[in-house]
Design a protein around this motif. Structure first.
Motif, PDB file in Angstrom:
ATOM      1  N   LEU A  34       0.866  -1.174   0.000  1.00  0.00           N
ATOM      2  CA  LEU A  34       0.000   0.000   0.000  1.00  0.00           C
ATOM      3  C   LEU A  34       0.903   1.225   0.000  1.00  0.00           C
ATOM      4  N   LEU A  35       0.807   2.057  -1.014  1.00  0.00           N
ATOM      5  CA  LEU A  35       1.572   3.303  -1.063  1.00  0.00           C
ATOM      6  C   LEU A  35       0.683   4.393  -0.479  1.00  0.00           C
ATOM      7  N   ALA A  69      -2.965  -2.127   6.512  1.00  0.00           N
ATOM      8  CA  ALA A  69      -2.050  -3.141   5.976  1.00  0.00           C
ATOM      9  C   ALA A  69      -2.251  -4.480   6.676  1.00  0.00           C
ATOM     10  N   LYS A  70      -2.420  -4.442   7.992  1.00  0.00           N
ATOM     11  CA  LYS A  70      -2.629  -5.683   8.745  1.00  0.00           C
ATOM     12  C   LYS A  70      -3.915  -6.377   8.302  1.00  0.00           C
ATOM     13  N   ALA A  71      -4.980  -5.616   8.146  1.00  0.00           N
ATOM     14  CA  ALA A  71      -6.264  -6.201   7.733  1.00  0.00           C
ATOM     15  C   ALA A  71      -6.183  -6.798   6.341  1.00  0.00           C
ATOM     16  N   LEU A  72      -5.399  -6.181   5.471  1.00  0.00           N
ATOM     17  CA  LEU A  72      -5.289  -6.659   4.093  1.00  0.00           C
ATOM     18  C   LEU A  72      -4.210  -7.724   3.921  1.00  0.00           C
ATOM     19  N   GLY A  73      -3.375  -7.893   4.958  1.00  0.00           N
ATOM     20  CA  GLY A  73      -2.319  -8.894   4.896  1.00  0.00           C
ATOM     21  C   GLY A  73      -1.150  -8.496   4.024  1.00  0.00           C
ATOM     22  N   VAL A  74      -0.880  -7.167   3.951  1.00  0.00           N
ATOM     23  CA  VAL A  74       0.167  -6.660   3.074  1.00  0.00           C
ATOM     24  C   VAL A  74       1.043  -5.688   3.856  1.00  0.00           C
ATOM     25  N   THR A  75       2.019  -5.090   3.183  1.00  0.00           N
ATOM     26  CA  THR A  75       2.840  -4.045   3.783  1.00  0.00           C
ATOM     27  C   THR A  75       2.346  -2.679   3.313  1.00  0.00           C
ATOM     28  N   ALA A  76       2.808  -1.632   3.978  1.00  0.00           N
ATOM     29  CA  ALA A  76       2.473  -0.263   3.559  1.00  0.00           C
ATOM     30  C   ALA A  76       3.709   0.611   3.686  1.00  0.00           C
ATOM     31  N   PHE A  77       3.840   1.534   2.762  1.00  0.00           N
ATOM     32  CA  PHE A  77       4.885   2.557   2.858  1.00  0.00           C
ATOM     33  C   PHE A  77       4.199   3.907   2.886  1.00  0.00           C
ATOM     34  N   VAL A  78       4.380   4.635   3.998  1.00  0.00           N
ATOM     35  CA  VAL A  78       3.732   5.931   4.199  1.00  0.00           C
ATOM     36  C   VAL A  78       4.720   7.023   3.815  1.00  0.00           C
ATOM     37  N   LEU A  79       4.372   7.822   2.823  1.00  0.00           N
ATOM     38  CA  LEU A  79       5.291   8.823   2.293  1.00  0.00           C
ATOM     39  C   LEU A  79       5.367  10.076   3.155  1.00  0.00           C
ATOM     40  N   HIS A 107       2.285  22.475  -5.680  1.00  0.00           N
ATOM     41  CA  HIS A 107       1.925  21.519  -6.725  1.00  0.00           C
ATOM     42  C   HIS A 107       2.774  21.765  -7.965  1.00  0.00           C
ATOM     43  N   PRO A 108       3.307  20.717  -8.597  1.00  0.00           N
ATOM     44  CA  PRO A 108       2.972  19.298  -8.440  1.00  0.00           C
ATOM     45  C   PRO A 108       3.980  18.493  -7.629  1.00  0.00           C
ATOM     46  N   ALA A 109       4.718  19.118  -6.709  1.00  0.00           N
ATOM     47  CA  ALA A 109       5.772  18.410  -5.985  1.00  0.00           C
ATOM     48  C   ALA A 109       5.253  17.153  -5.306  1.00  0.00           C
ATOM     49  N   GLN A 110       4.056  17.232  -4.712  1.00  0.00           N
ATOM     50  CA  GLN A 110       3.511  16.091  -3.976  1.00  0.00           C
ATOM     51  C   GLN A 110       3.199  14.925  -4.922  1.00  0.00           C
ATOM     52  N   VAL A 111       2.631  15.248  -6.075  1.00  0.00           N
ATOM     53  CA  VAL A 111       2.337  14.208  -7.071  1.00  0.00           C
ATOM     54  C   VAL A 111       3.643  13.604  -7.591  1.00  0.00           C
ATOM     55  N   GLU A 112       4.619  14.433  -7.845  1.00  0.00           N
ATOM     56  CA  GLU A 112       5.909  13.954  -8.344  1.00  0.00           C
ATOM     57  C   GLU A 112       6.550  12.985  -7.354  1.00  0.00           C
ATOM     58  N   ASP A 113       6.440  13.290  -6.055  1.00  0.00           N
ATOM     59  CA  ASP A 113       7.017  12.402  -5.048  1.00  0.00           C
ATOM     60  C   ASP A 113       6.274  11.066  -5.015  1.00  0.00           C
ATOM     61  N   GLY A 114       4.952  11.117  -5.174  1.00  0.00           N
ATOM     62  CA  GLY A 114       4.180   9.884  -5.211  1.00  0.00           C
ATOM     63  C   GLY A 114       4.549   9.016  -6.402  1.00  0.00           C
ATOM     64  N   VAL A 115       4.715   9.646  -7.553  1.00  0.00           N
ATOM     65  CA  VAL A 115       5.118   8.914  -8.758  1.00  0.00           C
ATOM     66  C   VAL A 115       6.518   8.330  -8.568  1.00  0.00           C
ATOM     67  N   ALA A 116       7.428   9.115  -7.994  1.00  0.00           N
ATOM     68  CA  ALA A 116       8.796   8.633  -7.772  1.00  0.00           C
ATOM     69  C   ALA A 116       8.804   7.420  -6.843  1.00  0.00           C
ATOM     70  N   ALA A 117       7.976   7.456  -5.808  1.00  0.00           N
ATOM     71  CA  ALA A 117       7.914   6.327  -4.884  1.00  0.00           C
ATOM     72  C   ALA A 117       7.316   5.098  -5.561  1.00  0.00           C
TER      73      ALA A 117
END
Length: 301
Positions: free
Chosen positions: A76-77, A100-110, A120-130
């Motif tokens: 989960l991003l 993440a626990k409920a879905l049985g996966v990992t999560a990365f919180v940006l 804007h658009p720095a936040q979108v760019e960081d999400g795309v980069a991640a």
């Protein structure tokens, strides 16, 4: 079971306190605002059997949420809320950990770059980069879900839109908690729910919009305001909101827009709930039941 020693309206009470403090201190500095909103984790219980790790993915710092026994091939991003300007990975790690626990996966919180220092658009760019960093590390795009709340819900939607513009692979799915999408500040429920929303006001949003868009970005820009985006071919999406919050029509409007474009949409409106109501996870039966619904939706793919 929700803890019996936790106030029933823990989230509403926190928002009312924030609202009062901001009203009493209209010249509050950005540093103080960020300190205030980093309390957003207070309504959230610490999820059991979840560990955390600070890291950087695609050059973007953040926090991994690692539930015991999780499928590490699925991620989960997570992009946190806070008007693109406040809150952090720390304020939202517990919520991401619960999901993440409920879905049985990992999560990365940006910890994406925040406005007004980074408009804007720095936040979108960081999400795309991640996202691209996860793919480069070996995570398949169809095992990534973009997820976020409020302004982070906007980003959870905008990241796939930006990836689509680039012609790259898209995430498998999107989850948006109380997404804040309307950068024109014209939503009808801003008026109709003004007396029931304990936090959001048109004036608060005006300040946040000015901080992230400045004077140079059109509020109809699709990556800033996904209500103007072409969502044809968008991943399946789960959207929720509280019925008494001022941004509920952002969720319903986008759900209608996506449905008309042929997107697989699940919309959940929780009665008498405030903005980003799942953040009371572990202390609210309504939040916990919502996360269970999301886990069943996720598993149904």
């Amino acid at each position: 079971m929700a803890a019996t020693n936790i106030p029933q309206d823990i989230l509403k009470d926190l928002y009312a306190e924030w609202d009062s403090l901001m009203a009493e201190n209209p010249a509050m500095s950005m540093r103080m605002l960020r300190s205030l909103f980093d309390e957003w984790h207070q309504p959230t219980s610490e999820p059991e059997n979840v560990t955390y790790k600070e890291d950087a993915v695609g050059g973007v710092s953040g926090i991994w949420c690692l539930p015991a026994g999780a499928d590490h091939s699925r991620v989960l991003l997570y992009t946190h809320g806070g008007g693109f300007a406040v809150s952090s990975a720390s304020s939202h790690r517990k919520l991401a950990g619960h999901v993440a626990k409920a879905l049985g996966v990992t999560a990365f919180v940006l910890d994406y770059r925040r406005a007004p220092e980074h408009p804007h658009p720095a936040q979108v760019e960081d999400g795309v980069a991640a996202f691209e960093g996860l793919v480069a590390s070996g995570v398949s795009p169809d095992r990534i879900t973009t997820i976020g709340d409020s302004a982070g819900g906007n980003l959870a939607i905008a990241i796939p839109l930006a990836l689509k513009e680039k012609g790259g692979p898209l995430p498998e799915s999107v989850i948006a908690f109380s997404p804040w999408l309307d950068m024109e500040n014209l939503g009808q429920t801003l008026s109709t729910n003004n007396d029931t929303d304990a936090l959001i006001t048109p004036e608060l949003l005006e300040g946040m919009i000015a901080g992230v868009l400045g004077e140079s970005v059109d509020p109809k820009t699709p990556l800033a305001n996904p209500l103007y985006a072409d969502v044809t071919g968008f991943p399946r999406i789960y959207i929720n909101a509280g019925s008494v919050e001022s941004l509920v029509d952002n969720a319903t409007r986008f759900a209608d827009q996506a449905t008309q474009a042929g997107v697989d949409v699940t919309l959940s409106i929780a009665e008498n709930q405030q903005h980003v109501f799942p953040i009371a996870a572990g202390h609210s039966d309504v939040a916990d039941e919502e996360i269970v619904r999301i886990s069943k939706w996720y598993a149904s793919a």
